[in-house]
Every structure is written in structure tokens, then in C-alpha cells.
Scaffold this motif. Sequence first.
Motif, PDB file in Angstrom:
ATOM      1  N   GLN A  58       0.748  -1.198  -0.043  1.00  0.00           N
ATOM      2  CA  GLN A  58       0.149   0.067   0.044  1.00  0.00           C
ATOM      3  C   GLN A  58       0.796   1.325  -0.039  1.00  0.00           C
ATOM      4  OE1 GLN A  58      -3.259  -0.363  -0.566  1.00  0.00           O
ATOM      5  NE2 GLN A  58      -3.152  -2.467  -0.147  1.00  0.00           N
ATOM      6  N   ILE A  59       0.394   2.336  -0.723  1.00  0.00           N
ATOM      7  CA  ILE A  59       1.373   3.646  -0.847  1.00  0.00           C
ATOM      8  C   ILE A  59       0.642   4.535  -0.293  1.00  0.00           C
ATOM      9  CG2 ILE A  59       2.232   5.121  -2.641  1.00  0.00           C
ATOM     10  CD1 ILE A  59       2.360   3.115  -4.486  1.00  0.00           C
ATOM     11  N   PHE A  60       1.112   5.336   0.646  1.00  0.00           N
ATOM     12  CA  PHE A  60       0.556   6.507   1.239  1.00  0.00           C
ATOM     13  C   PHE A  60       1.480   7.728   1.162  1.00  0.00           C
ATOM     14  CE2 PHE A  60      -0.390   2.620   3.478  1.00  0.00           C
ATOM     15  CZ  PHE A  60      -1.496   2.613   3.603  1.00  0.00           C
ATOM     16  N   GLN A  61       0.834   8.878   1.533  1.00  0.00           N
ATOM     17  CA  GLN A  61       1.471   9.921   1.522  1.00  0.00           C
ATOM     18  C   GLN A  61       2.415   9.969   2.955  1.00  0.00           C
ATOM     19  OE1 GLN A  61      -1.229  13.600   1.564  1.00  0.00           O
ATOM     20  NE2 GLN A  61      -1.433  13.144  -0.798  1.00  0.00           N
ATOM     21  N   GLU A  62       3.840  10.327   2.794  1.00  0.00           N
ATOM     22  CA  GLU A  62       4.825  10.026   3.715  1.00  0.00           C
ATOM     23  C   GLU A  62       4.470  10.680   4.962  1.00  0.00           C
ATOM     24  OE1 GLU A  62       9.773   9.928   4.202  1.00  0.00           O
ATOM     25  OE2 GLU A  62       8.603  11.237   2.596  1.00  0.00           O
ATOM     26  N   PHE A  63       3.787  11.849   4.845  1.00  0.00           N
ATOM     27  CA  PHE A  63       3.363  12.705   6.014  1.00  0.00           C
ATOM     28  C   PHE A  63       2.370  11.864   6.994  1.00  0.00           C
ATOM     29  CE2 PHE A  63       1.315  15.756   8.940  1.00  0.00           C
ATOM     30  CZ  PHE A  63       2.415  16.520   9.241  1.00  0.00           C
ATOM     31  N   CYS A  64       1.520  11.338   6.277  1.00  0.00           N
ATOM     32  CA  CYS A  64       0.316  10.850   6.931  1.00  0.00           C
ATOM     33  C   CYS A  64       0.683   9.455   7.325  1.00  0.00           C
ATOM     34  CB  CYS A  64      -0.800  10.534   5.684  1.00  0.00           C
ATOM     35  SG  CYS A  64      -1.598  11.968   5.095  1.00  0.00           S
ATOM     36  N   ILE A  65       1.520   8.559   6.683  1.00  0.00           N
ATOM     37  CA  ILE A  65       1.827   7.472   7.211  1.00  0.00           C
ATOM     38  C   ILE A  65       2.830   7.563   8.552  1.00  0.00           C
ATOM     39  CG2 ILE A  65       3.759   6.700   5.801  1.00  0.00           C
ATOM     40  CD1 ILE A  65       1.176   4.416   6.895  1.00  0.00           C
ATOM     41  N   ARG A  66       3.717   8.425   8.520  1.00  0.00           N
ATOM     42  CA  ARG A  66       4.613   8.802   9.809  1.00  0.00           C
ATOM     43  C   ARG A  66       3.907   9.253  10.635  1.00  0.00           C
ATOM     44  NH1 ARG A  66      10.220   8.559   9.001  1.00  0.00           N
ATOM     45  NH2 ARG A  66      10.715   8.051   6.909  1.00  0.00           N
ATOM     46  N   GLY A  67       2.900   9.977  10.509  1.00  0.00           N
ATOM     47  CA  GLY A  67       2.087  10.519  11.616  1.00  0.00           C
ATOM     48  C   GLY A  67       1.144   9.289  12.077  1.00  0.00           C
ATOM     49  N   TRP A  68       0.696   8.548  11.360  1.00  0.00           N
ATOM     50  CA  TRP A  68      -0.140   7.304  11.739  1.00  0.00           C
ATOM     51  C   TRP A  68       0.666   6.393  12.756  1.00  0.00           C
ATOM     52  CZ3 TRP A  68      -5.189   5.530  11.058  1.00  0.00           C
ATOM     53  CH2 TRP A  68      -5.350   4.315  11.176  1.00  0.00           C
ATOM     54  N   CYS A  69       1.996   6.023  12.160  1.00  0.00           N
ATOM     55  CA  CYS A  69       2.696   4.941  12.851  1.00  0.00           C
ATOM     56  C   CYS A  69       3.590   5.648  14.103  1.00  0.00           C
ATOM     57  CB  CYS A  69       3.876   4.321  11.903  1.00  0.00           C
ATOM     58  SG  CYS A  69       3.052   3.611  10.575  1.00  0.00           S
ATOM     59  N   ILE A  70       4.126   6.728  13.777  1.00  0.00           N
ATOM     60  CA  ILE A  70       4.999   7.327  14.821  1.00  0.00           C
ATOM     61  C   ILE A  70       4.194   8.113  16.061  1.00  0.00           C
ATOM     62  CG2 ILE A  70       7.134   8.710  15.547  1.00  0.00           C
ATOM     63  CD1 ILE A  70       8.069   8.044  12.611  1.00  0.00           C
ATOM     64  N   VAL A  71       3.374   9.239  15.583  1.00  0.00           N
ATOM     65  CA  VAL A  71       2.599  10.018  16.488  1.00  0.00           C
ATOM     66  C   VAL A  71       1.399   9.253  17.065  1.00  0.00           C
ATOM     67  CG1 VAL A  71       1.454  12.117  16.788  1.00  0.00           C
ATOM     68  CG2 VAL A  71       3.457  11.894  14.971  1.00  0.00           C
ATOM     69  N   GLY A  72       0.633   8.660  16.142  1.00  0.00           N
ATOM     70  CA  GLY A  72      -0.634   7.887  16.638  1.00  0.00           C
ATOM     71  C   GLY A  72      -0.328   6.419  17.196  1.00  0.00           C
ATOM     72  N   LYS A  73       1.022   5.882  17.186  1.00  0.00           N
ATOM     73  CA  LYS A  73       1.239   4.755  17.800  1.00  0.00           C
ATOM     74  C   LYS A  73       0.572   3.588  17.128  1.00  0.00           C
ATOM     75  CE  LYS A  73       0.789   5.613  22.161  1.00  0.00           C
ATOM     76  NZ  LYS A  73       0.588   5.434  23.482  1.00  0.00           N
ATOM     77  N   LYS A  74       0.232   3.751  15.671  1.00  0.00           N
ATOM     78  CA  LYS A  74      -0.296   2.897  15.149  1.00  0.00           C
ATOM     79  C   LYS A  74       0.700   1.959  14.198  1.00  0.00           C
ATOM     80  CE  LYS A  74      -4.421   3.750  16.431  1.00  0.00           C
ATOM     81  NZ  LYS A  74      -5.269   2.903  17.382  1.00  0.00           N
ATOM     82  N   GLN A  75       1.066   0.945  14.556  1.00  0.00           N
ATOM     83  CA  GLN A  75       2.001  -0.044  13.953  1.00  0.00           C
ATOM     84  C   GLN A  75       1.569  -1.046  13.115  1.00  0.00           C
ATOM     85  OE1 GLN A  75       5.162  -1.490  16.550  1.00  0.00           O
ATOM     86  NE2 GLN A  75       4.885   0.381  17.746  1.00  0.00           N
ATOM     87  N   THR A  76       0.151  -0.888  12.292  1.00  0.00           N
ATOM     88  CA  THR A  76      -0.407  -1.546  11.173  1.00  0.00           C
ATOM     89  C   THR A  76      -0.762  -0.842  10.197  1.00  0.00           C
ATOM     90  OG1 THR A  76      -2.598  -1.251  12.318  1.00  0.00           O
ATOM     91  CG2 THR A  76      -1.209  -3.064  13.023  1.00  0.00           C
TER      92      THR A  76
END
Length: 313
Positions: A239-257
Motif C-alpha cells: 500500500q502507498i501513502f503520503q509520507e507525512f500521513c503514514i509517519r503520523g499514523w505510525c509514529i505519532v498515533g502509535k499505530k504499527q499496522t
Amino acid sequence: MAAAQPQDDLLKMTHRETWKMQHERLHVKHRGHEAMHAEMVLILIATLLVAQIVLVQWKQRHHRSYNLVTLVQMWVVPLYFTIRLYWWRFLSMWGMFSVVTSYVIFRATRRPLSCRTPRMVYKWFLLIYKLSYAVGVLGYLAIMFTMFGFNVFFRIKAEDSMDVGVIMLFYGLYYGVMGRDFAEICSDYMASTIGYYNRGGMPSRSLTGDICAVCGQRILVEVEEEGFIEDTYQLSCGQIFQEFCIRGWCIVGKKQTCPYCNEKVDLKRMMNNPWEKTHVLYGQLLDWLRYLVAWQPIIIGVVHGINFSLGLE
């Protein structure tokens, strides 16, 4: 006249001499109560062990309710001490943070979700994350600066520089914890609102290849179209995402999926910059502070209640 003399002597004493005198009085007051003190220490250790077991089991069995209760306590407990001790500086910062964060949470929980809301949410909490990280590091450096005696070269009192360091370290850690927890709540709401997968973990509707599953915006847009121009990032699931969104999702939001298929995200591959890897350790430190601020006062209160009921002073 003789009574006024000791009072004048107390006023002339330095802070260190006053603390030493109070310490000696405390030793005299508690002399001969060694057995009682030993019993109180045993009660404290037993209460800490039982509380730790209960909290670990609660966190494992009912993770969502544990996080919610902990977050409420993180928000309320410092407020209580702030009002009681007249810490107006902390209260003003706490108020500004609460107002802006409340608005962000309000936007994140609206249905239907605006296409610009996820980006706004992640930008706010990423800002809080970076600011808290920087303030915490500066506070730690100020403490080390004082412990090694560098404050003498700048003619700064050790008490003043240590106070500044401790306050900055606490601010950085406290708002780092609050930001991460609120970011996780917003991520949960936005993930359910976006609705690419159901509770069973399977996608409920298909995602086209040119749509970012976090913000719902098109990844590639024409020149005359409205959209965000940003680098993209591809997960191991494809899956392809905008880099800012996926980093915010994984690092800031603690979502590792993955936001779309729930596949595990390899954070090591995402963090190419060695400085970003320290953020993971920083997150673990924030988890420890969460326990210290939210649950430690309650545990100490329980210990005092047990001691009072047993007649121990």
C-alpha cells in the motif's frame, strides 16, 4: 527580648542550614519508632507489587478502558496539584493545550470526516511531539549541566539551573504523554470513520491505488486539480501513502499496522534516519511517566489509607 533572638537567627540562616535543621528535627521526632517504620515500608512494597500486578492485568485484558482511565488521570491529577500549589504558569499552558486539543478531537470525531481533518490532526500532534521532545532534551541537558558544575562558569546558582532543568524535563515528558494518548484516540476515531476495514480486520471496501488511506486524498493530482504535493511511502504490504500521513499514523498515533489491511508495519525500515530511532526509546520513557503521574499518587493515597486504618503515623 530573648525570644526575639532565636527568631532573628532563623531569618539569617541560609536555605541549606534551614533544611539541615529541619532534617535533624525529623530524626529526633521519629527516633524509637523503627519497628513502625519497618511495617510501613513493608506495606508500601506490598501495595506497589499488588498495584503493579493489577494494572498489568487490566492493561492486557481491557486495553482501551485502561488507556482511557489513565488519560483522564493524567489530565486531572496535575491540575489538582497546580491549583492547590498555585502553579499558574503550568495552569496557563495546560489550559491552552486543552483548548486546542479539544478542538482537534472535536474535528476528528465528526461524521462524515472532512478530507482535511486527518492532516490537521497529525500536524498538531506532531508539533506537540517535537516540541515536547525538544523541551525534554533541553531540560535533561540543563540538569547534566548543573550536576557537572558548569553553572559556576556562568555565575548561575545551582538551585536555579536545576529547577529550570527539572521543570523543562517535566513539561516535555508530560505533554509528550498527553499528545501521544490524544493522538491515539483521534487515530481510532478516524480509522473507524474512514472505514476501509471492519472490526474483524478485513477491508470493508476497496481502495484504489491513487488514494491515501489515511487522509483520503489522491496521491497524484493533475496540475489544475486541488490536492497535496508530497512524497509517498510504500509499506511492505504494497500500500502507498503520503509520507507525512503514514509517519503520523505510525509514529505519532502509535499505530504499527497498515491503515488499510492491518498488516504489521516494519518501523525499522521506515526510520532510516538514526535520530528517529531515539523516538521509540522516548516513547517507552513516556509510558513510564504515564504510570508515575497517573497511578503513583493513587497508590500512595492507598498506602496512607492503610497506614491510617492501622494506626500507623
